[in-house]
Structures are given as C-alpha cells and as structure tokens.
Design an enzyme around this catalytic site. Structure first.
Site, PDB file in Angstrom:
ATOM      1  N   THR A 207       0.963  -1.039   0.035  1.00  0.00           N
ATOM      2  CA  THR A 207       0.007   0.247  -0.051  1.00  0.00           C
ATOM      3  C   THR A 207       0.912   1.231   0.017  1.00  0.00           C
ATOM      4  OG1 THR A 207      -0.138  -0.424   2.281  1.00  0.00           O
ATOM      5  CG2 THR A 207      -1.890  -1.012   1.020  1.00  0.00           C
ATOM      6  N   LYS A 233       4.092  -6.823   3.849  1.00  0.00           N
ATOM      7  CA  LYS A 233       3.665  -5.442   3.784  1.00  0.00           C
ATOM      8  C   LYS A 233       3.610  -4.925   5.033  1.00  0.00           C
ATOM      9  CE  LYS A 233       0.508  -3.272   3.478  1.00  0.00           C
ATOM     10  NZ  LYS A 233      -0.291  -2.479   4.563  1.00  0.00           N
ATOM     11  N   THR A 244      -0.038  -6.546  12.809  1.00  0.00           N
ATOM     12  CA  THR A 244       0.255  -5.117  12.316  1.00  0.00           C
ATOM     13  C   THR A 244       0.546  -4.789  11.103  1.00  0.00           C
ATOM     14  OG1 THR A 244       2.356  -5.219  13.306  1.00  0.00           O
ATOM     15  CG2 THR A 244       0.410  -4.321  14.778  1.00  0.00           C
ATOM     16  N   GLU A 331       6.416   4.826   7.364  1.00  0.00           N
ATOM     17  CA  GLU A 331       6.138   6.010   6.481  1.00  0.00           C
ATOM     18  C   GLU A 331       6.950   7.196   7.096  1.00  0.00           C
ATOM     19  OE1 GLU A 331       1.582   4.735   5.658  1.00  0.00           O
ATOM     20  OE2 GLU A 331       1.902   5.858   7.491  1.00  0.00           O
ATOM     21  N   ASN A 454      -0.109  10.496   5.360  1.00  0.00           N
ATOM     22  CA  ASN A 454      -1.429  10.148   6.070  1.00  0.00           C
ATOM     23  C   ASN A 454      -2.388  11.352   5.890  1.00  0.00           C
ATOM     24  OD1 ASN A 454      -1.257   7.408   7.319  1.00  0.00           O
ATOM     25  ND2 ASN A 454       0.805   8.337   7.797  1.00  0.00           N
ATOM     26  N   SER A 459      -7.213  10.148  -0.690  1.00  0.00           N
ATOM     27  CA  SER A 459      -7.349  10.757  -2.240  1.00  0.00           C
ATOM     28  C   SER A 459      -6.629  10.149  -3.194  1.00  0.00           C
ATOM     29  CB  SER A 459      -6.893  12.276  -2.095  1.00  0.00           C
ATOM     30  OG  SER A 459      -5.576  12.303  -1.483  1.00  0.00           O
TER      31      SER A 459
END
Length: 459
Positions: A207, A233, A244, A331, A454, A459
């Site tokens: 993702t 992932k 998680t 991230e 995030n 979007s």
C-alpha cells in the site's frame, strides 16, 4: 489606379504584420503557461521515494515445493496497479496464523480465524487471496458478503472447499470492497500460477510501502534441508497486538498444524509484536504460515528435538527479518532504532518502558532531528507506569552512557552524543538496575513525511 493598388498593398502588409505580432504573442503566452495539474494518482506515483533504509534489492527467495503464486491488476483502487495476489498451497499442507487483536477486526480476519479453527481433511489443498487498496473493514454485512464472493470464486476455480481459502484485504477502512473486480481476475490468476511468482506477489500486497519485503532461511532437518520463505507488507498503522501488517510465510517442512501454530505463537512476541511505527493497531492484518510437507527431511514430531529447534530458529529468523523491514519502511522513516531495556523488575515492566519510549512522539521527532535529547527518554520511562528508580536509571546512546545516578554523567559530551544521532541505525539503552528482565523493541523516527502520507491517504 497605380496609386490605389499601392495603397491596398500597404494596408494588406500592415494587417499581415499585425497578425504575425498577435501569433507571436499567443505563442509566447502558451509557452509561459503552467503545465496542466497532475492527477492525485500521478502526484502520488511521482512522490513515492524508496526508504533510505531499504535493502539494496529484493532477495533471491528459494522456490518452496508445493506453493505457486500469481498476481494481477484488478483496479481495486488505482487503475493499472498490481493489487491482487493468489497463492495456491499443495494438498496436505498445514496452515497456522495469528491476527490483529483489534475489536474492529475486518471481515477477512474474522473469516480466517473461523476457518483455521476448523479441522481440514488431509487431502485438501489451500489458497490465500490478498488485495491491496481497500481494507474491507467496518463495512457491515457487505464485508462478509464480499469475502464470500472472493473466496468462493477462488474455491471454484481451484476446485477446493471454500473453508480452505483464506483472504486478506489492506487499504482504506470504511469503503465497500469492489469484489467484482477481484472476482473478474481470478481465472487469469489461476492460469498464471507459478512457483517463481513470489516477488510479484510481494509487490501486489503493497500500500504505502516503498519497497517489497522478502526474507528466507534454510535449516538442516533430519534427512534433508528445510526451506522457509516469506513476504510482508507494512509501512504505517504499525503497533503490536498481532498482526500489524500482512505477512505470508511458506515452508516445505513436514509438521502438523498444531505444532506449527505453537511455534508461530511463541515467536510473535519478540518479532512482530516488538515493532512499532506509529502506535496504531490495524483492523485488517494477518500473519499466515503454510507448511507443504514436500521437504525430504523427516517430520518434525518432537518440539524438543534438534531439528525442531533448528526449524523454529529459522522461522524466527525470517519473522525477525520481515518485522525489521516493516519498521525500516515506516512511513517517512529515516532512522531505524532499537530500544533496549535491561534489568527491569519484570518482563511486563520491560515491555511497557520499551514501548513507551518507542511510541513517544517527542523521542521520535528528536531522533528525526538528530537531537541527542536524552531527557525525552527519561520522560518516556517515567510515564510508562512501570517501576523505575531515578537514582538507579542509566541511559545510553549506543555504547555511550549519557545519564546515570539521577543526573547526566560528568564527562557528558553533547558533541559526541549529537554525532552518534547522525547514524542511520541507533540503539537507545535503558538500564533500570532493578531486576533481571529485559526487552528489545524496534521503531523509527517521526518525520514530516509521515504527515504528508497520511494527510491525504484516501485521495
């Protein structure tokens, strides 16, 4: 008459000159105009930068006898993006799993847990179908209907009971899963199944990941080699309480489901339950292990035997490798950090303190800024709720003790501590001086990139 022609010619030339001037001006305006705005998908694609902590390349994973993979672009969220993977596992395989403990678990997680509790006929195979782009979580009754549609289509295509088809979904929460798009690519997936397709499968389940994650180990069993290979992932919404992230591990070991489950459950605590990126536990994710029994090695029948210990060590190695890769792809991460707590009063206290530090936004942002702010570590220890004594506490950055006996060390050097913080990989040590319990957890720094990712995730 000649004068009139001359006059007309001059007027015509003047008009042509004016037109040329207008054309020139229009060309100038067009060249200066800004380019059309990129779509959200294009902007996201351009903005993806591989984590600076990523491995040099995807590992050369060994083929596991009895396992085949295929992947496809179903358009679950983005057109043209590979977002579905299918794994077929040979008849007679053992399946084990651990799942998120979230009270808002997704339909696919509940479905997998129910199926793993069933006794499966030995002659049946198994399959795992995974989509990215949509978590199918908090979607009401339609969530289970989507799971049934997808797993039912796989069961029919591969001629196996639906009870042996396990599914996972990852992505946006609260949006109905467009299961028809997944069902539409299943026939194509079954036709392309191959033992060599594991890397493409790893890419299909990503993702916000910036790179696909894989790991492997080979161990010596009794009478032959046992291979273990896994993919994962995970990048955000990473916090312990298994699972998680999405993790799929495959091995050719001969082992019963009960013994495989026992080993898996024993190794979760110090691997996938010892990492955190942002303290947020997922609704959707899972760790599934499949053992095909195709190795020449004898069956692992005694968990106390040397072959069993070697296999469990190999399983742990793969799990730890994948868990660390998830943190390294956190991230916006630029630092990989081990929080090492020692001499705590109890294992529970050691874990509480380690996670308090690892999840502290103040600690994580200081690390991002390469600021040797050990005072924030002190604060995180104090807020954890675990037993601690100010005058027995010792804090280290790497091998460098920065504070002990209730104060910074006499020879403390801000320059040396700051220089250490510039490393890509860091160890923060906390010696409580109270007992014998210890715990290590792994985390990453918290940068502005985490907010960027995030803030517009949907979007």
């Amino acid at each position: 008459m000649a004068k009139k022609k001359s006059k007309d010619t001059k007027e015509l030339k003047a008009k042509v000159k004016k037109l040329r001037a207008k054309v020139k001006a229009l060309k100038s305006d067009l060249s200066a105009a800004p380019a059309p705005a990129a779509s959200a998908a294009q902007t996201k694609a351009k903005s993806v930068t591989i984590s600076p902590l990523a491995p040099a390349k995807f590992p050369d994973l060994p083929e596991i006898a009895g396992v085949e993979f295929a992947s496809a672009a179903a358009g679950v969220k983005y057109a043209g993006r590979t977002d579905v993977m299918l794994a077929r596992v040979a008849p007679g395989s053992s399946i084990a799993g651990v799942f998120t403990t979230s009270s808002t678990r997704a339909a696919c997680v509940l479905d997998c847990q129910e199926k793993l509790a069933m006794r499966a006929p030995a002659e049946t195979g198994a399959a795992i179908i995974v989509n990215s782009g949509n978590a199918n979580a908090f979607t009401g009754k339609s969530g289970q209907e989507s799971v049934d549609k997808v797993t039912g289509a796989v069961a029919q295509a591969l001629d196996m009971p639906i009870s042996r088809v396990f599914s996972s979904s990852t992505g946006v929460i609260g949006e109905p899963l467009p299961h028809d798009k997944i069902v539409a690519v299943i026939d194509g997936l079954t036709q392309r199944l191959s033992p060599a397709g594991i890397e493409d499968a790893a890419r299909a389940i990503m993702t916000t990941d910036t790179y696909p994650k894989g790991a492997f180990a080979e161990v010596q069993g009794e009478g032959g080699t046992i291979k273990i290979a896994g993919i994962a992932k995970g990048s955000g919404m990473i916090a312990p309480n298994m699972a998680t992230m999405l993790v799929y591990i495959f091995t050719d070991a001969k082992i019963t489901p009960a013994r495989l489950q026992k080993m898996l459950s024993r190794q979760v605590g110090d691997t996938f339950n010892a990492i955190t990126v942002d303290s947020d536990t997922s609704t959707s994710d899972a760790l599934i292990v499949a053992a095909t029994g195709k190795s020449d090695a004898a069956e692992i029948a005694d968990l106390r035997s040397e072959p069993a210990k070697a296999f469990e060590a190999g399983l742990r190695e793969v799990m730890m490798d994948l868990a660390h890769q998830v943190v390294k792809d956190g991230e916006g991460a630029t630092k990989f950090v081990e929080i090492r707590v020692t001499r705590a009063r109890s294992n529970e206290d050691a874990h509480k303190i380690a996670m308090s530090i690892a999840n502290s936004p103040l600690v994580k942002t200081a690390i991002a800024g390469e600021d040797a702010n050990w005072g924030r570590v002190v604060a995180a220890v104090g807020k954890s709720g675990a037993e601690a004594d100010r005058d027995k506490l010792k804090i280290s950055f790497g091998d460098m003790v920065v504070a002990e006996k209730g104060w910074r060390v006499p020879d403390y050097s801000e320059e040396a501590a700051s220089a250490y913080m510039k490393n890509d990989e860091l160890v923060i040590g906390v010696d409580l001086g109270l007992g014998r319990a210890s715990k290590s957890v792994w985390t990453c720094d918290l940068t502005h990139r985490y907010i960027d990712i995030n803030a517009d995730y949907r979007s």
